[in-house]
Scaffold this motif. Structure first.
Motif, PDB file in Angstrom:
ATOM      1  N   ASN A 103      11.398   4.451  -1.043  1.00 54.10           N
ATOM      2  CA  ASN A 103      10.618   3.655  -1.274  1.00 54.10           C
ATOM      3  C   ASN A 103      10.793   2.966  -2.667  1.00 54.10           C
ATOM      4  O   ASN A 103      11.065   3.606  -3.917  1.00 54.10           O
ATOM      5  N   SER A 106       9.847  -3.850  -2.593  1.00 52.25           N
ATOM      6  CA  SER A 106      11.000  -4.880  -2.301  1.00 52.25           C
ATOM      7  C   SER A 106      10.808  -5.854  -2.954  1.00 52.25           C
ATOM      8  O   SER A 106       9.973  -6.213  -3.742  1.00 52.25           O
ATOM      9  N   SER A 107      11.505  -6.680  -2.451  1.00 56.41           N
ATOM     10  CA  SER A 107      12.334  -7.583  -3.129  1.00 56.41           C
ATOM     11  C   SER A 107      10.762  -9.089  -3.007  1.00 56.41           C
ATOM     12  O   SER A 107      10.357 -10.322  -3.897  1.00 56.41           O
ATOM     13  N   ARG A 110       7.708  -8.587  -6.057  1.00 51.61           N
ATOM     14  CA  ARG A 110       7.979  -8.153  -7.407  1.00 51.61           C
ATOM     15  C   ARG A 110       6.847  -8.837  -8.294  1.00 51.61           C
ATOM     16  O   ARG A 110       7.267  -8.710  -9.479  1.00 51.61           O
ATOM     17  N   GLY A 180       6.998  -1.077   0.290  1.00 53.76           N
ATOM     18  CA  GLY A 180       7.459  -1.594  -0.829  1.00 53.76           C
ATOM     19  C   GLY A 180       7.025  -2.069  -1.758  1.00 53.76           C
ATOM     20  O   GLY A 180       6.761  -2.914  -1.958  1.00 53.76           O
ATOM     21  N   TYR A 283      16.078  -3.201 -10.534  1.00 50.43           N
ATOM     22  CA  TYR A 283      15.118  -4.854 -10.044  1.00 50.43           C
ATOM     23  C   TYR A 283      15.681  -5.854 -10.948  1.00 50.43           C
ATOM     24  O   TYR A 283      15.517  -6.993 -10.387  1.00 50.43           O
TER      25      TYR A 283
END
Length: 283
Positions: A103, A106-107, A110, A180, A283
């Motif tokens: 975990n 997720s994209s 963000r 996510g 990230y």
């Protein structure tokens, strides 16, 4: 010295709640405890998640929106019981004692909205609001895919909500990502209002780091008490470009990291170079 604790090398642990203390901030959140011994199954789940089960106890955490979270607290970590299965660490790298959860944020999640809560009973103090603003500014200054939008309101409609839990002692608690998405609730102890603006900036940045999936930089040997958060040798995946701390000692440890487990109140609130490396790598 800037004893920052947030990321320089932390593990990507998702889904449970953590907090920092002053020593690093006194023992985190002070949730309501339940007089019941933690079951063997739950102790095993803690070990699977890389959390030392010594002194673990059941707790009930109440949030500003009225929701109640049943969890297990061990030292400065709080893991939601209904999400324990998500926390199991996946072993990687040919037998090296380096682990990670599945975990992260997720994209598609963000662009993160964050509220500094101002409602009755849970309102942040002026110093807490300043520290939160400075911490958000630090994250937004990085060149990566994370973007934070901060507002102050008596609302819980945001990806992260930072609130004053009224607890004594300086410190805070938070959790790790799930599904996510970043962990939503960041609790700041009322006693934290006694620390400096820079230390408050550090505390806010540290808890935000947990919500993004970072573990303590010194997970293998907390500098407060020399305990191993991983229990049984379970550790954290090393992030390339940052120092390595192993389960036997602190060789190469980035003591300026904002993710260090304990702080003394003299921090400057800024990321270390390795914190930036870690955040930008993930990230």
């Amino acid at each position: 010295m800037k004893k920052i604790k947030v990321l320089a090398f932390c593990a990507i642990v998702a889904g449970f709640t953590t907090s920092c203390e002053k020593k690093e901030v006194s023992n985190e959140t002070q949730p309501e405890t339940v007089a019941e011994q933690v079951s063997k199954a739950h102790i095993q789940a803690l070990h699977d998640a890389g959390v030392n089960a010594t002194g673990a106890e059941y707790v009930t955490v109440k949030h500003p929106d009225g929701s109640v979270e049943e969890a297990i607290q061990s030292s400065d970590l709080i893991l939601a019981i209904n999400k324990l299965a998500e926390q199991k660490l996946a072993e990687i790298e040919n037998g090296n004692k380096q682990y990670r959860t599945n975990n992260l944020v997720s994209s598609g999640n963000r662009n993160i909205s964050i509220i500094g809560y101002t409602g009755s009973g849970y309102a942040l103090t002026s110093k807490m609001r300043t520290g939160l603003q400075w911490a958000v500014n630090n994250y937004n200054a990085l060149n990566n895919t994370l973007s934070f939008s901060l507002s102050f309101a008596a609302s819980t409609s945001a990806d992260m909500v930072v609130y004053n839990n009224g607890a004594s002692g300086a410190g805070g608690s938070a959790g790790f990502p799930s599904g996510g998405r970043p962990y939503k609730w960041i609790q700041i102890n009322a006693g934290s209002n006694s620390i400096s603006n820079n230390a408050m900036e550090h505390l806010m940045g540290h808890e935000m780091g947990h919500c993004l999936g970072f573990r303590h930089t010194d997970y293998a040997r907390r500098r407060c008490d020399n305990s191993n958060e991983g229990g049984g040798g379970i550790g954290a995946i090393h992030i390339p470009g940052t120092p390595t701390a192993n389960q036997w000692g602190q060789s190469g440890l980035d003591t300026d990291s904002i993710m260090i487990s304990c702080f003394d109140g003299g921090e400057d609130g800024e990321f270390s170079n390795y914190d930036r490396t870690a955040l930008n790598y993930l990230y």
